[in-house]
Design a protein around this motif. Structure first.
Motif: not given
Length: 120
Positions: A13, A15, A17, A47, A49, A51, A64, A66, A102-103
């Protein structure tokens, strides 16, 4: 048992932001249009998503986005980021900071059933 998996591959994932500090009353309508423009970049492929998050401070908003993949992040930063930042800079009474998250790891909870909850 909970599991931890490596999520640092290209599929992890990501993001993008944006944090806004503003007291501008027209911010709400502007940010909705901005999000639509961001979501439509590259025919909606960058992107997947968006939010809007609020904070305890009524003048701070976090958006944010995604990112569809880490490769798409490269497309955004190389082709679109400067133009997006220039548009945002034209807004008066608006302070912004951006960051990329970053995940590195994904955590999965305990398995559950719909009748008994957690299975140990």
């Amino acid at each position: 048992m909970a599991t931890i998996t490596d999520d640092s591959t290209n599929n992890g994932t990501v993001i993008y932001e944006e944090t806004y500090n503003t007291s501008n009353s027209s911010f709400s309508s502007w940010i909705k249009e901005h999000i639509k423009e961001m979501m439509n970049l590259e025919n909606t492929t960058i992107f997947d998503r968006a939010e809007i998050l609020t904070t305890d401070n009524d003048s701070v908003f976090v958006v944010q986005f995604r990112v569809a993949s880490r490769d798409k992040l490269d497309v955004f930063t190389s082709k679109h980021a400067a133009e997006v930042e220039a548009k945002i800079a034209k807004q008066t009474d608006l302070k912004i900071s951006t960051r990329i998250l970053k995940s590195n790891a994904a955590y999965k909870g305990f398995p559950q059933t719909d009748k008994f909850g957690y299975i140990f």
